[in-house]
Motif scaffolding. Structure first.
Motif, PDB file in Angstrom:
ATOM      1  N   TYR A  48       0.822  -1.201   0.000  1.00 10.86           N
ATOM      2  CA  TYR A  48       0.000   0.000   0.000  1.00 10.86           C
ATOM      3  C   TYR A  48       0.862   1.260   0.000  1.00 10.86           C
ATOM      4  O   TYR A  48       0.643   2.192  -0.767  1.00 10.86           O
ATOM      5  CB  TYR A  48      -0.922   0.005   1.227  1.00 10.86           C
ATOM      6  N   ARG A  49       1.851   1.259   0.871  1.00 10.15           N
ATOM      7  CA  ARG A  49       2.709   2.437   0.985  1.00 10.15           C
ATOM      8  C   ARG A  49       3.526   2.651  -0.289  1.00 10.15           C
ATOM      9  O   ARG A  49       3.729   3.766  -0.739  1.00 10.15           O
ATOM     10  CB  ARG A  49       3.656   2.291   2.187  1.00 10.15           C
ATOM     11  N   ASN A  52       1.550   4.159  -2.774  1.00  9.36           N
ATOM     12  CA  ASN A  52       1.464   5.587  -2.480  1.00  9.36           C
ATOM     13  C   ASN A  52       2.617   6.354  -3.117  1.00  9.36           C
ATOM     14  O   ASN A  52       2.436   7.423  -3.694  1.00  9.36           O
ATOM     15  CB  ASN A  52       1.544   5.786  -0.967  1.00  9.36           C
ATOM     16  N   ARG A  56       2.274   9.109  -6.126  1.00 12.83           N
ATOM     17  CA  ARG A  56       2.788  10.478  -6.079  1.00 12.83           C
ATOM     18  C   ARG A  56       3.831  10.714  -7.172  1.00 12.83           C
ATOM     19  O   ARG A  56       4.010  11.838  -7.640  1.00 12.83           O
ATOM     20  CB  ARG A  56       3.419  10.744  -4.716  1.00 12.83           C
ATOM     21  N   THR A 185      -5.832   0.967  -3.274  1.00 11.65           N
ATOM     22  CA  THR A 185      -4.805   2.005  -3.248  1.00 11.65           C
ATOM     23  C   THR A 185      -5.259   3.128  -4.176  1.00 11.65           C
ATOM     24  O   THR A 185      -6.262   3.000  -4.874  1.00 11.65           O
ATOM     25  CB  THR A 185      -3.444   1.500  -3.748  1.00 11.65           C
ATOM     26  N   GLN A 186      -4.496   4.206  -4.186  1.00 13.46           N
ATOM     27  CA  GLN A 186      -4.834   5.323  -5.067  1.00 13.46           C
ATOM     28  C   GLN A 186      -4.071   5.240  -6.386  1.00 13.46           C
ATOM     29  O   GLN A 186      -4.173   6.141  -7.211  1.00 13.46           O
ATOM     30  CB  GLN A 186      -4.502   6.646  -4.383  1.00 13.46           C
ATOM     31  N   ARG A 298       7.594  12.458  -0.907  1.00 13.94           N
ATOM     32  CA  ARG A 298       6.254  12.959  -0.584  1.00 13.94           C
ATOM     33  C   ARG A 298       5.466  11.938   0.234  1.00 13.94           C
ATOM     34  O   ARG A 298       4.821  12.279   1.221  1.00 13.94           O
ATOM     35  CB  ARG A 298       5.493  13.313  -1.859  1.00 13.94           C
TER      36      ARG A 298
ATOM     37  N   GLU B  77      -8.099  11.163   0.418  1.00 11.63           N
ATOM     38  CA  GLU B  77      -8.390   9.758   0.141  1.00 11.63           C
ATOM     39  C   GLU B  77      -7.311   8.865   0.721  1.00 11.63           C
ATOM     40  O   GLU B  77      -7.600   7.801   1.279  1.00 11.63           O
ATOM     41  CB  GLU B  77      -8.520   9.518  -1.369  1.00 11.63           C
ATOM     42  N   ARG B  81      -7.867   5.705   3.505  1.00 12.04           N
ATOM     43  CA  ARG B  81      -7.387   4.345   3.279  1.00 12.04           C
ATOM     44  C   ARG B  81      -6.363   3.954   4.336  1.00 12.04           C
ATOM     45  O   ARG B  81      -6.355   2.837   4.833  1.00 12.04           O
ATOM     46  CB  ARG B  81      -6.782   4.231   1.876  1.00 12.04           C
ATOM     47  N   GLU B  82      -5.499   4.912   4.657  1.00 11.09           N
ATOM     48  CA  GLU B  82      -4.464   4.650   5.650  1.00 11.09           C
ATOM     49  C   GLU B  82      -5.089   4.237   6.987  1.00 11.09           C
ATOM     50  O   GLU B  82      -4.633   3.295   7.629  1.00 11.09           O
ATOM     51  CB  GLU B  82      -3.627   5.927   5.806  1.00 11.09           C
ATOM     52  N   ARG B  85      -7.716   0.801   6.304  1.00 15.16           N
ATOM     53  CA  ARG B  85      -7.151  -0.495   5.931  1.00 15.16           C
ATOM     54  C   ARG B  85      -6.624  -1.256   7.145  1.00 15.16           C
ATOM     55  O   ARG B  85      -6.515  -2.466   7.124  1.00 15.16           O
ATOM     56  CB  ARG B  85      -6.038  -0.312   4.901  1.00 15.16           C
TER      57      ARG B  85
END
Lengths: 350, 347
Positions: A48-49, A52, A56, A185-186, A298, B77, B81-82, B85
């Motif tokens: 997930y991270r 991220n 970005r 996730t985004q 970021r 957003e 999620r952070e 989750r």
């Protein structure tokens, strides 16, 4: 060999930046290990991270490419932020105005963003090539025009306000959405588009005659002209392409993440692109790694903020230091070259 | 095999122990803490709830409450999620209407996660949307204006000509006319929430046209109203959302009252509902004349009269008997709103 040396310099610069950052962190009374731990965890600790970080990095890759393609032609595109905004807005506009079948709608929206971004690059390009207006100033000023214009568009009372409280348009049709690459996730398909575009920019710059001409103009305008290159047209082309790239970045961001144009959707990705392009030594493949670095900073910064080990401002100081140290040697070299060129240009004209 | 089972049992046990106390996630609006308004109030409400929970479970407030201050709308957003989750948070509270749309399309990804949004509706099955009856606080402010005004004229400075602000204008007008049927209320709209200079000009215009009290409903823009009120000794102003005599102390001598929007109480109640097991998604209207009977009020005068009428930090020099009369009238108005004899009509 040259690549290795460059990588060495960059690695050293990042360490130096982080080192000075560590001193400031300690001096302001925050725990250095905690801040760096959260910085790393925020960017890389799990899928997930890392998504991220990539999320970005995506718009930063677009704006880095935008900066470097103009830069290769000897021009400074400082206006990627505005091109990002105007491109993002018109992609959203196409997204909620038209009704089209799934894939086609998305493509049309991306093209809309790219085209309007290109227009935003054409204006300063034309002014520079035909009227000699300094593109540094015009791109920057047009940037504010784009940011404030879109802000007015979507604010309550503006022509494209979505009708709810926030300064946003209505949501785009689902057919215009750029799907997420990883559920939960985004991260959107924008990443792949950015990556492919980076390859295309590389191919264009180094494998096509037009790209060769563009670089020739950037290296020595007078020589290129003597060699039969249409300098003015090439400069305009470079600025249009710069606008297209940033506009596409805005479109991907809006269609993939926000699904409607919203004020303040970019935390300064356009400005990041300047640093990104310089870190990359104006090379499209280098830009991929530069964007990754900036994206990680970021995402990691958000992690530090979230963990509450240091205020966001300190994280931004850290980010700024790393970028400063990585860019600094290149920046000196560039400004030196740019001034030499201007002087040579001036002499040639007098 | 037995070893494995044992390990699993230990892990399961550890997990149940870890799940011991409830946790709150708070996502503020981009303004961040220290705004002496919306964000601070949201934080106080969450902190108040966290203190109660922490005491009950014998842990610290930091264990219960995690909060973030997004710098950009683009961050929202990611923060949902952070928090969501992890599955650790019993409730995630989002402060401010900016959250509506991002939350609307993110919340469905976490169907078991409870969310609260304050000040707009996010249409999803697991979100409670908190709205406020703004016209009620506006009505009370109108009552104050009706009692204090010598000219019988007052003004409203609105941020934008939108339904939300129309509710302020309508409530205020009806409140003033409830006291003084002949009262006249004028209104001007700045067109922006952050233009105190234009706010000042428009306020001066209304003061010159005979208004001696102006009610500010324009966010940062009505800071200009306070400046304009300082021009002359017989001009007053009324603030919004928090006691602005406290949040803008340099003008506490002209701010006689402030209509309150109790974001803190709403956040506190929504969190405690989760703890009590009575939480439900959907639109929840906070106001005097609603089921919750909280979320609104007014800061006026130096004494607390009821939970709706609170002491203000105002340093305006009003005679004691005037203050008393206004407080009595305010109490009457609140009772009227509560028992339905006063109905505030809005578009």
């Amino acid at each position: 060999m040259r690549l290795l040396r460059e990588l060495g310099i960059i690695g050293l610069s990042v360490s130096l930046g982080l080192g000075v950052g560590a001193i400031i962190t300690a001096a302001t009374g925050h725990s250095v290990p905690a801040v760096f731990r959260e910085l790393a965890l925020g960017a890389f600790s799990d899928v997930y991270r890392f998504a991220n970080t990539l999320m970005r990095a995506t718009p930063i890759l677009f704006t880095s490419l935008s900066f470097l393609i103009a830069f290769r032609a000897g021009l400074f595109n400082i206006g990627a932020e505005g091109q990002l905004f105007i491109g993002g807005f018109f992609a959203a506009w196409a997204g909620f105005t038209f009704s089209l079948p799934p894939v086609l709608h998305l493509v049309v929206c991306l093209l809309f963003g790219a085209a309007v971004g290109g227009l935003w690059g054409f204006i300063p390009g034309w002014l520079r090539a035909r009227r000699g207006a300094n593109e540094f100033v015009t791109t920057m000023m047009l940037s504010y025009v784009a940011i404030l214009l879109t802000q007015w568009f979507v604010s309550p009372g503006g022509p494209f306000h979505g009708g709810r409280m926030a300064a946003r348009t209505v949501r785009i049709e689902s057919t215009a959405e750029l799907p997420r690459l990883l559920a939960g996730t985004q991260l959107s398909w924008g990443l792949l588009i950015a990556f492919i575009v980076a390859l295309l920019v590389w191919y264009f710059l180094f494998r096509t005659p037009r790209g060769y001409e563009l670089r020739a103009v950037g290296q020595r305008e007078t020589a290129a002209e003597y060699g039969g290159v249409n300098v003015a047209r090439t400069q305009i082309l470079a600025m249009v392409l710069a606008g297209v790239l940033a506009g596409l970045g805005g479109a991907a961001e809006i269609l993939g993440i926000h699904r409607g144009f919203t004020v303040g959707f970019s935390p300064g990705y356009g400005w990041d692109g300047i640093a990104g392009g310089l870190i990359a030594r104006a090379h499209p493949i280098g830009a991929v790694f530069a964007a990754l670095l900036m994206g990680a900073l970021r995402a990691g910064g958000a992690g530090v903020d979230r963990a509450g080990v240091a205020p966001r401002d300190l994280v931004e100081v850290l980010q700024g230091l790393v970028i400063l140290f990585v860019v600094a040697p290149e920046l000196f070299r560039l400004v030196g070259r740019w001034r030499l060129r201007r002087r040579a240009h001036g002499r040639a004209q007098s | 095999m037995r070893k494995l089972l044992l390990v699993l049992a230990v892990v399961a046990l550890a997990a149940t122990v870890a799940v011991g106390h409830p946790k709150i996630g708070l996502i503020l609006a981009t303004g961040g803490l220290g705004d002496r308004s919306f964000n601070d109030m949201g934080y106080w409400g969450a902190e108040m709830a966290a203190e109660e929970i922490a005491e009950q479970y014998g842990v610290s407030v930091d264990d219960v409450l995690d909060y973030v201050e997004p710098r950009e709308i683009a961050d929202y957003e990611g923060y949902y999620r952070e928090f969501a989750r992890t599955g650790e948070y019993d409730i995630i509270v989002c402060i401010g209407f900016d959250h509506a749309e991002p939350l609307e399309f993110t919340a469905p990804d976490y169907p078991d996660q409870k969310f609260v949004i304050v000040d707009d509706v996010a249409d999803a099955d697991n979100v409670a949307s908190v709205l406020f009856n703004d016209q009620e606080a506006a009505f009370l402010c109108g009552v104050v204006a009706g009692m204090i005004s010598d000219t019988g004229k007052a003004g409203v400075l609105g941020g934008m000509d939108i339904p939300l602000i129309r509710r302020f204008v309508d409530g205020f007008t009806q409140g003033m006319q409830w006291v003084d049927a002949d009262a006249e209320v004028m209104s001007r709209f700045v067109g922006a929430w952050n233009d105190p200079t234009l706010g000042m000009e428009l306020s001066r215009e209304m003061y010159r046209a005979g208004a001696d009290i102006i009610y500010g409903a324009a966010g940062g823009s009505h800071l200009g109203t306070f400046v304009a009120a300082e021009d002359s000794a017989d001009r007053w102003a009324i603030g919004t959302d928090v006691d602005q005599a406290w949040s803008v102390p340099e003008h506490s001598d002209v701010i006689i009252a402030s209509g309150l929007k109790r974001v803190d109480l709403a956040v506190y109640e929504e969190i405690m509902k989760v703890i009590d097991g009575t939480w439900e998604p959907g639109v929840i209207q906070y106001g005097l004349a609603t089921e919750t009977r909280t979320g609104h009020g007014i800061a006026f005068g130096p004494w607390d009269v009821s939970e709706y009428i609170q002491a203000s930090y105002s340093t305006a020099s009003l005679p004691n008997d005037v203050v008393r009369d206004v407080l009595l009238k305010l109490d009457e108005a609140v009772q009227g709103i509560l028992d339905g004899t006063i109905e505030i009509e809005v578009e």
